[in-house]
Design an enzyme around this catalytic site. Structure first.
Site, PDB file in Angstrom:
ATOM      1  CG  HIS A  70      22.063  28.772  13.936  1.00 45.44           C
ATOM      2  ND1 HIS A  70      22.881  29.489  13.395  1.00 45.44           N
ATOM      3  CD2 HIS A  70      20.859  29.123  13.196  1.00 45.44           C
ATOM      4  CE1 HIS A  70      22.644  30.526  12.564  1.00 45.44           C
ATOM      5  NE2 HIS A  70      21.401  30.424  12.419  1.00 45.44           N
ATOM      6  CB  CYS A 118      30.236  28.528  12.401  1.00 48.60           C
ATOM      7  SG  CYS A 118      28.891  28.644  13.359  1.00 48.60           S
ATOM      8  CG  ASN A 157      31.937  38.447  13.509  1.00 54.59           C
ATOM      9  OD1 ASN A 157      31.195  39.377  14.105  1.00 54.59           O
ATOM     10  ND2 ASN A 157      32.046  38.537  12.385  1.00 54.59           N
ATOM     11  CG  LEU A 207      25.567  43.434  11.768  1.00 49.11           C
ATOM     12  CD1 LEU A 207      25.908  43.003  10.337  1.00 49.11           C
ATOM     13  CD2 LEU A 207      24.997  44.841  11.712  1.00 49.11           C
ATOM     14  CD  GLU A 267      19.126  31.258  10.095  1.00 48.75           C
ATOM     15  OE1 GLU A 267      20.114  31.614  10.440  1.00 48.75           O
ATOM     16  OE2 GLU A 267      18.240  32.213   9.599  1.00 48.75           O
ATOM     17  CG  ASN A 297      24.496  29.707   9.396  1.00 49.86           C
ATOM     18  OD1 ASN A 297      25.537  30.254   9.760  1.00 49.86           O
ATOM     19  ND2 ASN A 297      23.625  29.267  10.016  1.00 49.86           N
TER      20      ASN A 297
END
Length: 446
Positions: free
Chosen positions: A250, A369, A363, A21, A174, A110
């Site tokens: 990012h 993250c 992903n 996505l 973000e 995030n």
């Protein structure tokens, strides 16, 4: 008084999937529609968190979002029973449906921007959930994220929670993925570094051409105001637009900081020399270790593929710093050679530990993250919901919970299965009882 940096890792949800996505995230796009393993993904993340706890780090967990997001699908006009909503959306608007099934809340870097009490005007720890407006599938997260954070950090004496910034691209935020903090000690006032991709109101300023700049300067400034940060404790740096166009969506894909160390790629920033001089001036007398990785040692493409900078830098109880890296770094010749050399240099980083988080990496997210960093003193830590902190017993409970509820394989085509929704809600309802979060999910409030 003692002070700690506590990592709160996001638990991977039971509908972990690869829908591809995120435009601008190379790993996400390259693995679109592949078969995922939610059970393995959740266990990889949990085992990484437990390993850090075993190293002597303070470690917590954050609950995932509910997916598929039936409430949003209803807002978009799909009606009937929950099963009918899923079937209609999957058939009539498949891309919208997939967005409402996103597994991306696992990346809690995030989730929010956090400022510790040593930096803020009111002496409280401040939280602002990220609005994540650049991607529709992520813009669905802030309200539930806010409820989860409030259930984790409940005590009003110590914690101040803000509503996410306005849902508009001019204030695209973000979270901690574009924010890091340098300090001499976690309990001392530090320098909070906000990295932005573009100016929202001044379009004459440089910006990337291929991929979107997700963070605006104006969003960074707003969060600094909300958190009561002083001008002397904040530095704003623009990310290099060219490096965003190479897949660095990012800042935490191209730099990472901890205490007096900023580890970065030479192409990470615009006006690097000027910005670093400001950081050093505001940091004070103690020197900051600016550890630069040259392009000829590690090309940007290798840094993105291995997430060399999407690693965690932690300070171990003995005072040494260690890098927590994905095994992809170990498997890449250039990156592995660089890290072998790094620990021999005259910097605070003395160790590298590799972890298998491949389900997350495919992903589009590495070890950094998966965690939200929260600097706390011992009184603030005592005020945290104790059920969200990881010890041997809670680790075993969560492991058993994953075994009980998670599938070993999930295809994108499985997402409209009504049984999956039932399984997911059953799992999340039980999780809120394990973590004692209360009713944080929409399905619990109906």
């Amino acid at each position: 008084m003692q002070h700690f940096e506590v990592n709160f890792d996001g638990l991977v949800g039971p509908t972990h999937n690869y829908a591809g996505l995120s435009f601008g995230n190379v790993a996400s796009l390259s693995n679109a529609n592949a078969s995922s393993n939610p059970k393995q993904a959740a266990k990889q993340g949990l085992q990484k968190a437990k390993a850090l706890a075993d190293m002597g780090m303070k470690q917590g967990v954050l609950a995932p979002q509910e997916r598929p997001d039936v409430l949003t699908l209803r807002r978009l006009g799909f009606s009937g029973s929950d099963a009918q909503v899923l079937q209609k959306a999957a058939k009539q608007a498949p891309q919208v449906f997939l967005a409402c099934c996103s597994a991306s809340s696992m990346w809690t870097a995030n989730a929010a921007t956090v400022s510790p009490s040593a930096d803020t005007a009111d002496g409280k720890v401040h939280f602002t959930p990220a609005n994540l407006t650049n991607k529709f599938h992520r813009s669905l997260e802030p309200q539930v994220t806010g409820r989860i954070l409030q259930a984790t950090f409940q005590h009003e004496k110590y914690f101040n929670h803000h509503v996410h910034l306005p849902d508009n691209e001019f204030f695209g935020d973000e979270g901690a993925a574009n924010h890091t903090r340098l300090c001499s000690n976690y309990g001392h006032a530090g320098v909070e570094i906000f990295v932005y991709g573009r100016h929202a109101f001044d379009v004459t300023q440089p910006a990337p051409k291929k991929y979107p700049a997700r963070q605006t300067l104006e969003a960074c400034q707003a969060i600094a105001r909300l958190h009561g940060l002083s001008d002397e404790g904040v530095v704003y740096i623009q990310q290099n637009p060219d490096v965003i166009d190479q897949g660095v969506f990012h800042n935490d894909v191209i730099s990472v900081g901890n205490q007096n160390v900023l580890f970065y790629h030479e192409q990470a920033f615009r006006n690097t020399e000027q910005a670093f001089a400001e950081i050093q001036q505001k940091f004070g007398d103690q020197p900051v270790h600016f550890i630069k990785v040259d392009t000829h040692d590690v090309p940007v493409l290798d840094a993105v593929k291995t997430y060399l900078f999407n690693t965690q830098i932690i300070t171990l109880p003995n005072g040494e710093m260690a890098i927590i890296a994905p095994t992809e770094c170990q498997e890449n010749a250039a990156v592995s050679a660089y890290l072998d050399k790094l620990v021999t240099l005259n910097t605070p980083i003395k160790q590298v530990h590799y972890f298998d988080v491949k389900q997350s990496m495919r992903n589009g997210g590495g070890p950094a993250c998966l965690r939200l960093r929260v600097a706390l003193n011992d009184q603030e830590l005592d005020a945290v919901n104790p059920n969200t902190l990881l010890d041997d017993n809670q680790f075993e409970r969560l492991n058993a919970w994953i075994d009980k509820h998670y599938r070993d394989q999930l295809l994108v085509s499985d997402l409209h299965d009504p049984q999956l929704l039932i399984e997911s809600r059953t799992a999340l309802d039980e999780l809120t009882q394990i973590l004692k979060l209360g009713s944080v999910y929409p399905f619990q409030q109906d």
